[in-house]
Scaffold this motif. Sequence first.
Motif, PDB file in Angstrom:
ATOM      1  N   ASP A  58      49.928 -30.348  -8.368  1.00 24.11           N
ATOM      2  CA  ASP A  58      49.756 -30.568  -9.911  1.00 24.11           C
ATOM      3  C   ASP A  58      49.086 -29.640 -10.391  1.00 24.11           C
ATOM      4  O   ASP A  58      48.791 -29.825 -11.546  1.00 24.11           O
ATOM      5  CB  ASP A  58      49.442 -32.242 -10.116  1.00 24.11           C
ATOM      6  CG  ASP A  58      50.531 -33.233  -9.600  1.00 24.11           C
ATOM      7  OD1 ASP A  58      51.791 -32.802  -9.481  1.00 24.11           O
ATOM      8  OD2 ASP A  58      50.039 -34.093  -9.148  1.00 24.11           O
ATOM      9  N   CYS A  59      48.330 -28.559  -9.642  1.00 21.35           N
ATOM     10  CA  CYS A  59      47.411 -27.931 -10.256  1.00 21.35           C
ATOM     11  C   CYS A  59      47.990 -26.482 -10.775  1.00 21.35           C
ATOM     12  O   CYS A  59      48.754 -25.751  -9.910  1.00 21.35           O
ATOM     13  CB  CYS A  59      46.439 -27.485  -9.297  1.00 21.35           C
ATOM     14  SG  CYS A  59      44.910 -26.435  -9.770  1.00 21.35           S
ATOM     15  N   PRO A  60      48.055 -26.067 -12.002  1.00 25.82           N
ATOM     16  CA  PRO A  60      48.544 -24.619 -12.540  1.00 25.82           C
ATOM     17  C   PRO A  60      47.695 -23.622 -12.005  1.00 25.82           C
ATOM     18  O   PRO A  60      48.089 -22.259 -12.026  1.00 25.82           O
ATOM     19  CB  PRO A  60      48.465 -24.792 -13.890  1.00 25.82           C
ATOM     20  CG  PRO A  60      47.258 -25.811 -14.111  1.00 25.82           C
ATOM     21  CD  PRO A  60      47.257 -26.817 -12.982  1.00 25.82           C
ATOM     22  N   GLY A  61      46.653 -24.003 -11.307  1.00 25.06           N
ATOM     23  CA  GLY A  61      45.639 -22.665 -10.791  1.00 25.06           C
ATOM     24  C   GLY A  61      44.353 -22.733 -11.519  1.00 25.06           C
ATOM     25  O   GLY A  61      44.296 -22.971 -12.610  1.00 25.06           O
ATOM     26  N   ARG A  62      43.508 -22.287 -10.681  1.00 21.59           N
ATOM     27  CA  ARG A  62      41.989 -21.965 -11.216  1.00 21.59           C
ATOM     28  C   ARG A  62      42.088 -20.788 -12.031  1.00 21.59           C
ATOM     29  O   ARG A  62      42.192 -19.787 -11.679  1.00 21.59           O
ATOM     30  CB  ARG A  62      40.990 -22.078 -10.355  1.00 21.59           C
ATOM     31  CG  ARG A  62      39.592 -22.289 -10.758  1.00 21.59           C
ATOM     32  CD  ARG A  62      38.582 -22.167  -9.610  1.00 21.59           C
ATOM     33  NE  ARG A  62      38.625 -21.061  -8.750  1.00 21.59           N
ATOM     34  CZ  ARG A  62      38.849 -21.143  -7.561  1.00 21.59           C
ATOM     35  NH1 ARG A  62      38.716 -22.364  -6.878  1.00 21.59           N
ATOM     36  NH2 ARG A  62      38.918 -20.142  -6.582  1.00 21.59           N
ATOM     37  N   GLU A  63      41.858 -20.875 -13.355  1.00 15.53           N
ATOM     38  CA  GLU A  63      41.585 -19.462 -14.188  1.00 15.53           C
ATOM     39  C   GLU A  63      40.242 -19.013 -14.269  1.00 15.53           C
ATOM     40  O   GLU A  63      40.128 -17.881 -14.105  1.00 15.53           O
ATOM     41  CB  GLU A  63      41.945 -19.724 -15.445  1.00 15.53           C
ATOM     42  CG  GLU A  63      42.208 -18.824 -16.577  1.00 15.53           C
ATOM     43  CD  GLU A  63      43.411 -17.796 -15.968  1.00 15.53           C
ATOM     44  OE1 GLU A  63      43.283 -16.692 -16.665  1.00 15.53           O
ATOM     45  OE2 GLU A  63      44.332 -18.152 -15.184  1.00 15.53           O
ATOM     46  N   PRO A  98      39.881 -30.297 -11.081  1.00 14.14           N
ATOM     47  CA  PRO A  98      38.973 -31.136 -10.291  1.00 14.14           C
ATOM     48  C   PRO A  98      38.696 -30.809  -8.721  1.00 14.14           C
ATOM     49  O   PRO A  98      39.656 -29.987  -8.467  1.00 14.14           O
ATOM     50  CB  PRO A  98      39.886 -32.600 -10.229  1.00 14.14           C
ATOM     51  CG  PRO A  98      41.266 -32.426 -11.208  1.00 14.14           C
ATOM     52  CD  PRO A  98      41.262 -31.012 -11.715  1.00 14.14           C
ATOM     53  N   ALA A  99      37.845 -31.359  -8.323  1.00 15.44           N
ATOM     54  CA  ALA A  99      37.447 -31.017  -7.011  1.00 15.44           C
ATOM     55  C   ALA A  99      38.601 -31.039  -5.918  1.00 15.44           C
ATOM     56  O   ALA A  99      38.533 -30.550  -5.038  1.00 15.44           O
ATOM     57  CB  ALA A  99      36.106 -31.721  -6.555  1.00 15.44           C
ATOM     58  N   ASP A 100      39.314 -32.372  -6.120  1.00 13.28           N
ATOM     59  CA  ASP A 100      40.338 -32.437  -5.197  1.00 13.28           C
ATOM     60  C   ASP A 100      41.473 -31.280  -5.322  1.00 13.28           C
ATOM     61  O   ASP A 100      42.594 -31.497  -4.615  1.00 13.28           O
ATOM     62  CB  ASP A 100      40.857 -34.029  -5.250  1.00 13.28           C
ATOM     63  CG  ASP A 100      41.634 -34.338  -6.471  1.00 13.28           C
ATOM     64  OD1 ASP A 100      41.368 -33.375  -7.719  1.00 13.28           O
ATOM     65  OD2 ASP A 100      42.275 -35.064  -6.565  1.00 13.28           O
ATOM     66  N   SER A 125      41.678 -16.717  -3.200  1.00 15.34           N
ATOM     67  CA  SER A 125      41.979 -15.907  -4.506  1.00 15.34           C
ATOM     68  C   SER A 125      42.138 -16.593  -5.583  1.00 15.34           C
ATOM     69  O   SER A 125      42.632 -16.366  -6.956  1.00 15.34           O
ATOM     70  CB  SER A 125      43.226 -15.129  -4.525  1.00 15.34           C
ATOM     71  OG  SER A 125      44.266 -16.101  -4.223  1.00 15.34           O
ATOM     72  N   GLY A 126      42.143 -18.074  -5.784  1.00 15.40           N
ATOM     73  CA  GLY A 126      42.274 -19.145  -6.843  1.00 15.40           C
ATOM     74  C   GLY A 126      43.714 -19.806  -6.983  1.00 15.40           C
ATOM     75  O   GLY A 126      43.975 -20.402  -7.782  1.00 15.40           O
ATOM     76  N   LYS A 127      44.414 -19.610  -5.920  1.00 16.16           N
ATOM     77  CA  LYS A 127      45.901 -20.019  -5.986  1.00 16.16           C
ATOM     78  C   LYS A 127      45.831 -21.297  -5.792  1.00 16.16           C
ATOM     79  O   LYS A 127      45.142 -21.919  -4.601  1.00 16.16           O
ATOM     80  CB  LYS A 127      46.843 -19.074  -5.218  1.00 16.16           C
ATOM     81  CG  LYS A 127      47.148 -17.862  -5.674  1.00 16.16           C
ATOM     82  CD  LYS A 127      48.064 -16.842  -4.992  1.00 16.16           C
ATOM     83  CE  LYS A 127      48.500 -15.608  -5.349  1.00 16.16           C
ATOM     84  NZ  LYS A 127      47.850 -14.882  -6.071  1.00 16.16           N
ATOM     85  N   PRO A 128      46.588 -22.242  -6.479  1.00 20.67           N
ATOM     86  CA  PRO A 128      46.679 -23.771  -6.100  1.00 20.67           C
ATOM     87  C   PRO A 128      47.161 -24.094  -4.835  1.00 20.67           C
ATOM     88  O   PRO A 128      48.323 -23.505  -4.588  1.00 20.67           O
ATOM     89  CB  PRO A 128      47.330 -24.196  -7.318  1.00 20.67           C
ATOM     90  CG  PRO A 128      48.336 -23.182  -7.793  1.00 20.67           C
ATOM     91  CD  PRO A 128      47.470 -22.100  -7.641  1.00 20.67           C
ATOM     92  N   LEU A 129      46.613 -24.920  -4.037  1.00 19.96           N
ATOM     93  CA  LEU A 129      47.292 -25.624  -2.981  1.00 19.96           C
ATOM     94  C   LEU A 129      47.721 -27.034  -3.294  1.00 19.96           C
ATOM     95  O   LEU A 129      48.410 -27.756  -2.689  1.00 19.96           O
ATOM     96  CB  LEU A 129      46.408 -25.653  -1.859  1.00 19.96           C
ATOM     97  CG  LEU A 129      45.977 -24.106  -1.397  1.00 19.96           C
ATOM     98  CD1 LEU A 129      44.846 -24.346  -0.142  1.00 19.96           C
ATOM     99  CD2 LEU A 129      47.039 -23.456  -0.595  1.00 19.96           C
ATOM    100  N   HIS A 130      47.206 -27.723  -4.599  1.00 13.87           N
ATOM    101  CA  HIS A 130      47.621 -29.092  -4.911  1.00 13.87           C
ATOM    102  C   HIS A 130      48.900 -28.752  -5.934  1.00 13.87           C
ATOM    103  O   HIS A 130      49.097 -27.866  -6.547  1.00 13.87           O
ATOM    104  CB  HIS A 130      46.539 -29.458  -5.741  1.00 13.87           C
ATOM    105  CG  HIS A 130      46.738 -30.932  -6.027  1.00 13.87           C
ATOM    106  ND1 HIS A 130      47.459 -31.399  -7.168  1.00 13.87           N
ATOM    107  CD2 HIS A 130      45.976 -31.966  -5.625  1.00 13.87           C
ATOM    108  CE1 HIS A 130      47.246 -32.716  -7.320  1.00 13.87           C
ATOM    109  NE2 HIS A 130      46.573 -33.212  -6.290  1.00 13.87           N
TER     110      HIS A 130
END
Length: 90
Positions: A33-38, A18-20, A26-31
């Motif tokens: 609950d997010c496993p990271g954008r692949e 999701p956008a939030d 580099s795609g590493k999550p800051l949220h």
Amino acid sequence: MSFRAPLTKHHADGSDCPADHKHTRSGKPLHPDCPGREFTQAICSCGDWEMRHSGKGYVNECRKRRLAQHRPASVSASPVLRDVPPFNMR
């Protein structure tokens, strides 16, 4: 007809990111609950084109090129009209 190819971001399991869910460049999550954008994906509404890649910028550039292919050629770019000599009434 107007075609679309929206960008969507996905986790490694294929689920939408999701956008939030904010990320570093580099795609590493800051949220938390997010496993990271692949990967980022774009699918053209014409049904003949799909792009999936880890680089969001690359997918966006390919998407823009694809959508530009759907635009009708302008009259001024037509080789038939371009090669006609001008008509002078003098």
